[in-house]
Design a protein around this motif. Structure first.
Motif, mmCIF file in Angstrom:
data_model
loop_
_atom_site.group_PDB
_atom_site.id
_atom_site.type_symbol
_atom_site.label_atom_id
_atom_site.label_comp_id
_atom_site.label_asym_id
_atom_site.label_seq_id
_atom_site.Cartn_x
_atom_site.Cartn_y
_atom_site.Cartn_z
ATOM 1 N N SER A 271 40.960 31.868 40.798
ATOM 2 C CA SER A 271 41.217 33.222 40.294
ATOM 3 C C SER A 271 42.716 33.449 40.187
ATOM 4 N N ALA A 272 43.117 34.149 39.121
ATOM 5 C CA ALA A 272 44.528 34.479 38.921
ATOM 6 C C ALA A 272 44.699 35.985 39.001
ATOM 7 N N ALA A 273 45.834 36.420 39.576
ATOM 8 C CA ALA A 273 46.054 37.861 39.719
ATOM 9 C C ALA A 273 47.501 38.206 39.411
ATOM 10 N N SER A 274 47.756 39.522 39.346
ATOM 11 C CA SER A 274 49.113 39.997 39.033
ATOM 12 C C SER A 274 50.074 39.814 40.197
ATOM 13 N N ASP A 275 49.618 39.215 41.296
ATOM 14 C CA ASP A 275 50.553 38.949 42.400
ATOM 15 C C ASP A 275 51.211 37.575 42.232
#
Length: 784
Positions: free
Chosen positions: A88-92
Motif C-alpha cells: 500500500s502507498a500513502a501520502s506519508d
C-alpha cells in the motif's frame, strides 16, 4: 446492474479498492480498500449468499500516517487461505508491505521514499519463480522495482530504476504472458510504456555482435542465481492529455492453464478510453489496431479509471464527475462498442428529494450542481430505477426544490434567485416510453405549445427553450460546408432523442435539460428552502439569514409569478417550510429554535394572505437547538418537528374552528411526549397513508445516517410515552453512511411502476443524504 452491497468500515473517503485475483482464475472472494482515514481494510466473503455486512469479515490494517492512495495484493500460493502479500502507498511518502496469515495481518516492511509520493503500486512474481516483485511509480517520473531477497530478513530491496516517463506516473500494472512478465505504465506525459521482464540465458562471451539492440537492464536474484533482463517493449502515444489509468485485460483459465490476452485499456483526461492491441502479423503495438471510446461535448474533465469485464466483452470507466460509463462489444464487428445502461447518481451531497404528485418519479438536487430525475424503467419481467433526465446542470450548488404540479418544479441554489422549470415535449415522450405510462395520461391539452427541449448558451446559466424550428438542419452530403466558427460551435447542442431505455451519461449531460420559464427575485442571500402548496397556487421560500429582516418568508403566485407577501417573524435562517395538506396553514421552523404557524386568511381584494396564528418563543420553546425539519400529518391536525437536540415532538391541534389568534396560540401545544431519537434529527416525514389500525407513520432521519420508522397515535387527553411505537431501525447496509438530508413519502399507497395502488400493502419512502446517495425503500405498512 444495481448496487449489490454496501461495505461499511472506513471513516473517511475511500481512495482505492482492488480485488485480490486468484491464481487459478476462480472468482474472487476478497477485496482490499484504502481510505483517507489512514487505514486499509481487507474484506473477506465466505463465498455463499450475497455480499452484505453479515457475511463479510473485515480486517483493518493500521499504520500509515496519512491517507492511503494505492493498494495491491497477491496470493503467495495457489491456496488462497495461506499467505496474502499486500502493498500500500500513502501520502506519508512510504510504501508498506503487509502479510496476512489466517485471520491476522501485520506490517512486515516499510519502504521510504523521502519526500516523494508513490501514486500506484503493483505486485507480481518473477517469471518461472515464486519471488515477489513490486513496482512503484510516483512523482519522480521513474518506476522503482523491488525484489524480495532472502537474506537474514526476508525483505524487499530496490533492484532497478526504469527511467523514461517525463511526468508523474499515474498507473502501473503487471501481466504474466507465458514465460515473460510485462509491465504497463502510464503518466501525465500522455504516454503509455510497456516493459518486458524475461530470464536471460547465460551467453558465451564471444557471441556479442554489433547489431542495434534495445538497452537491457539486467539484475540477478541471489537465491536462484537467475539473471533477468528488463527491456522497453513499446511506447504507446495516442492520448492528448494526462493518462490516469492503464489495465491489462484479465487473464482467463483455458485447458488448465492461465491465458493472458495481449490487450491494454487506458483512461485519460482527453475524454477518451483506448483499447490497445499489437498488430496481428508484425506484433508491433499500433494505434491503428486500437479502438477509441469516450464522450463528446458536455462540461466534463475526462476519465479517471477504467476496467475490462472478466471476459473482455465489456468496459466500465468512470469520469471525473463520478459518472460511470459502460460499453459492450458488438458480437459481429469486434471493433464496434455500444454504450449500455448503467447506474448513475449524484457525486456530492444530495440536499433535497421530492416525489412527483402522482408518485411516478422523484427529483433530487445536490451540491454537485445538478438536478436529477429518477424513474422506474418498466420491462416485461422487472422494474428498476434509473436516472432518465438531468433537468438542470447549474453553476451553483443546489440546495432545495419543490414540485409545482406534475411536470414543473422550482429549485433554489446558493444564489439569490429561485428558478422555475417546465418539462419539454421530448422528456414527456421519453418518460412515457421508459415507464410504460401512455402519453394520453401524461399530456393535457397544451402539449402542442411545449418546446422540444432546452440548451444552455455558451456563457449562461439559464436553460433556454428549443422549439421544433430551432434545431440545426444537417447539411446535405454534396453541399459544401464552410468551416466557419459558427459551424464548429453550434449554438444549439440539443438533439431530440427517442429513448426506449434510460439514456447514457453523454445524453444526460446535454439532451435532457428542461427549459427555465421563470426567475423569482426577492431574497437577499442564498436560498435555503422552498415549498409549494397542494393546489399548486402558492410557493413559499426562505434564504440564509442572520438578521430578522433577511429571515422573512416570501410567498409567490404560480400564475403571475409575482411576490404575494413577505412573512416576517424569525430571527435566523428558516430551515424548512411545509404547507398543511388542506392548504389552510403554513409551518416554518428555524435556526432560532422556534417554529411559526401561519393561517390562510381569505380576503377578496388582495388574494390569499397568511397571518401568524401560533408560534413558540423563549418561554414556550421545547427545542434547545436548531430545528432542522418539520412535516404535517395527512389530516392537517398535527405537525411534527425534529431538531439537533435529538428531540422529536408532535404539536396540535390545528383547529380551524378556533378563530382568534389568542385562542389559537393556546390551543397548539405539544401533543406527544418528547421522543429521544438518540442522535441529531436532520429529517422527518409523515406518511399520507396510515397503518391499518389508524396510526400515523413517521420516518426520522439522523445525522449518523440511520433512518428509523415510528408510529404514533394519541391515546387520551394527556400525551403518553406509550403513544409512540418504534417499528423499524434500518441496519447499516440499508441506511446512509452520512447525515440524512431529506425524507419524502410517496403520496399514495403502492409502488411506482407496479400499478398496485388500489389495495396495496406497500408504501415507498425516498431518502437522500450527504453520502451522495438517493435511496427508495419499500415499506410494508401491514407489518409496522
Amino acid at each position: 446492474r444495481r448496487a449489490v452491497a454496501a461495505l461499511r468500515g472506513h471513516a473517511g473517503r475511500v481512495n482505492c479498492v482492488r480485488w485480490v485475483r486468484r491464481r487459478d482464475g476462480a472468482s474472487e472472494t476478497e477485496l482490499i480498500s484504502g481510505g483517507s482515514d489512514k487505514q486499509l481494510i481487507l474484506w473477506e466473503w465466505n463465498g455463499t449468499g450475497t455480499w452484505n455486512n453479515q457475511l463479510v469479515k473485515s480486517i483493518p490494517l493500521k499504520g500509515h500516517a496519512e491517507a492511503v492512495c494505492a493498494v495491491d495484493a497477491v496470493y503467495q500460493s495457489d491456496e488462497p487461505d495461506l499467505n496474502l502479500l499486500i502493498a500500500s502507498a500513502a501520502s506519508d511518502s512510504t510504501v508498506r508491505i503487509w502479510s496476512r496469515h489466517g485471520s491476522e495481518a501485520k506490517c512486515i516492511e516499510i519502504l521510504q521514499f523521502g519526500n516523494g509520493f508513490v501514486m500506484d503500486v503493483c505486485l507480481s512474481f518473477l517469471p518461472g519463480s515464486n519471488v515477489p516483485i513490486l513496482a512503484c511509480g510516483g512523482d519522480d517520473c521513474k518506476i522503482s522495482l523491488f525484489i524480495q531477497q532472502n537474506g537474514i530478513f526476508i525483505q524487499f530491496q530496490k533492484t532497478l530504476i526504469l527511467p523514461g516517463h517525463e511526468d508523474w506516473i499515474r498507473g502501473i500494472e503487471w501481466a504474466v504472458c507465458g514465460e515473460d512478465l510485462f509491465l504497463a505504465s502510464c503518466a501525465q506525459d500522455c504516454l503509455i510504456r510497456i516493459w518486458k521482464v524475461c530470464t536471460k540465458s547465460k551467453q558465451l562471451p564471444g557471441t556479442e555482435d554489433d547489431s542495434i539492440r534495445l538497452k537491457e537492464n539486467v539484475f540477478t536474484v541471489k537465491d536462484t542465481d537467475t539473471t533477468y533482463a528488463v527491456t522497453l517493449e513499446s511506447v504507446l502515444a495516442g492520448h492528448e492529455n494526462w493518462v490516469y489509468a492503464v489495465h491489462w485485460q484479465p487473464s482467463f483459465s483455458k485447458d488448465g492453464s492461465m491465458q493472458q490476452p495481449v490487450t491494454i485499456l487506458s483512461a485519460s483526461m482527453d475524454k477518451t478510453v483506448i483499447i490497445w492491441e499489437p498488430d496481428k502479423e508484425s506484433g508491433v503495438w499500433l494505434e491503428e489496431a486500437s479502438v477509441r471510446l469516450g464522450e463528446v461535448g458536455g462540461n466534463t474533465l475526462g476519465f479517471f479509471d477504467c476496467q475490462f469485464s472478466p471476459d473482455g466483452s465489456m468496459i466500465v470507466a468512470h469520469a471525473f464527475h463520478g459518472a460511470l460509463h459502460l460499453w459492450k462489444q458488438a458480437t459481429v464487428n469486434k471493433k464496434e462498442w455500444t454504450p449500455e445502461v448503467v447506474i448513475s447518481g449524484h457525486f456530492n451531497s444530495v440536499e433535497d428529494v421530492k416525489w412527483d404528485p402522482e408518485g411516478e418519479f422523484i427529483i433530487s438536487v445536490g451540491s454537485d450542481q445538478t438536478t436529477r430525475l429518477f424513474a422506474p424503467w418498466k420491462r416485461k419481467q422487472e422494474v428498476t430505477w434509473h436516472e432518465i433526465a438531468r433537468p438542470q446542470v447549474h453553476g451553483y450548488d443546489m440546495r432545495c426544490l419543490a414540485m409545482i404540479g406534475r411536470f414543473q418544479f422550482v429549485s433554489g441554489a446558493d444564489e439569490k434567485v429561485l428558478r422555475v422549470f417546465r418539462a419539454p415535449k421530448n422528456f414527456i415522450e421519453n418518460f412515457s416510453n421508459i415507464t410504460g405510462i401512455p402519453m394520453e395520461k401524461l399530456c393535457s391539452h397544451q402539449s402542442s405549445d411545449l418546446p422540444e427541449g432546452a440548451t444552455v448558451p455558451a456563457l449562461g446559466l439559464s436553460n433556454k427553450a428549443v422549439f421544433e424550428g430551432d434545431m440545426a438542419v444537417q447539411p446535405a452530403e454534396d453541399e459544401e460546408t464552410f468551416n466557419t466558427i459558427s459551424n464548429q460551435y453550434p449554438e444549439i447542442y440539443f438533439q431530440p432523442l427517442i429513448l426506449t431505455e434510460p439514456p447514457p451519461e453523454d445524453h444526460l449531460l446535454q439532451n435532457t435539460l428542461w427549459p427555465e420559464i421563470q426567475k423569482l427575485y426577492g431574497h437577499g442571500y442564498e436560498i435555503f428552502c422552498v415549498a409549494c402548496n397542494n393546489s399548486n397556487s402558492v410557493i413559499a421560500s426562505a434564504c440564509k439569514a442572520s438578521k430578522k429582516e433577511h429571515a422573512a418568508i416570501i410567498l409567490w403566485s404560480t400564475t403571475s409569478w409575482k411576490k404575494l407577501q413577505s412573512l416576517s417573524f424569525h430571527n435566523l435562517t428558516v430551515t424548512q417550510l411545509a404547507f398543511s395538506p388542506n392548504d389552510k396553514f403554513l409551518l416554518a421552523v428555524s435556526r432560532d429554535r422556534n417554529w411559526s404557524l401561519w393561517r390562510k386568511q381569505d380576503s377578496s381584494e388582495s388574494g390569499t394572505v397568511f397571518s401568524c396564528c401560533a408560534y413558540t418563543d423563549k418561554n414556550t420553546a421545547v427545542h434547545s437547538r436548531i430545528i432542522w425539519s418539520c412535516d404535517w400529518t395527512p389530516d392537517s391536525k398535527y405537525f411534527i418537528t425534529g431538531s439537533r437536540d435529538k428531540k422529536i415532538i408532535i404539536w396540535g391541534q390545528c383547529d380551524l374552528s378556533v378563530t382568534t389568534e389568542r385562542n389559537m396560540l393556546d390551543s397548539v401545544k405539544p401533543c406527544s411526549t418528547v421522543l429521544d431519537a438518540g442522535d441529531s434529527v436532520t429529517a422527518v416525514s409523515v406518511s399520507r397513508v396510515l397503518t391499518p389500525d389508524g396510526r400515523y407513520i413517521v420516518a426520522v432521519g439522523l445525522e449518523n445516517g440511520k433512518i428509523v420508522l415510528y408510529t404514533w397515535k394519541p391515546s387520551g387527553q394527556e400525551p403518553a410515552l406509550a403513544d409512540w411505537t418504534t417499528c423499524v431501525e434500518m441496519d447499516n447496509s440499508q441506511s446512509h453512511a452520512l447525515a440524512v438530508k431529506r425524507l419524502c413519502w410517496r403520496h399514495h399507497a403502492g409502488r411506482a411502476g407496479h400499478n398496485d395502488q388500489n389495495s396495496s400493502e406497500w408504501l415507498q419512502l425516498a431518502s437522500c443524504g450527504a453520502d451522495h446517495c438517493v435511496k427508495i425503500f419499500n415499506v410494508n405498512r401491514f407489518a409496522l
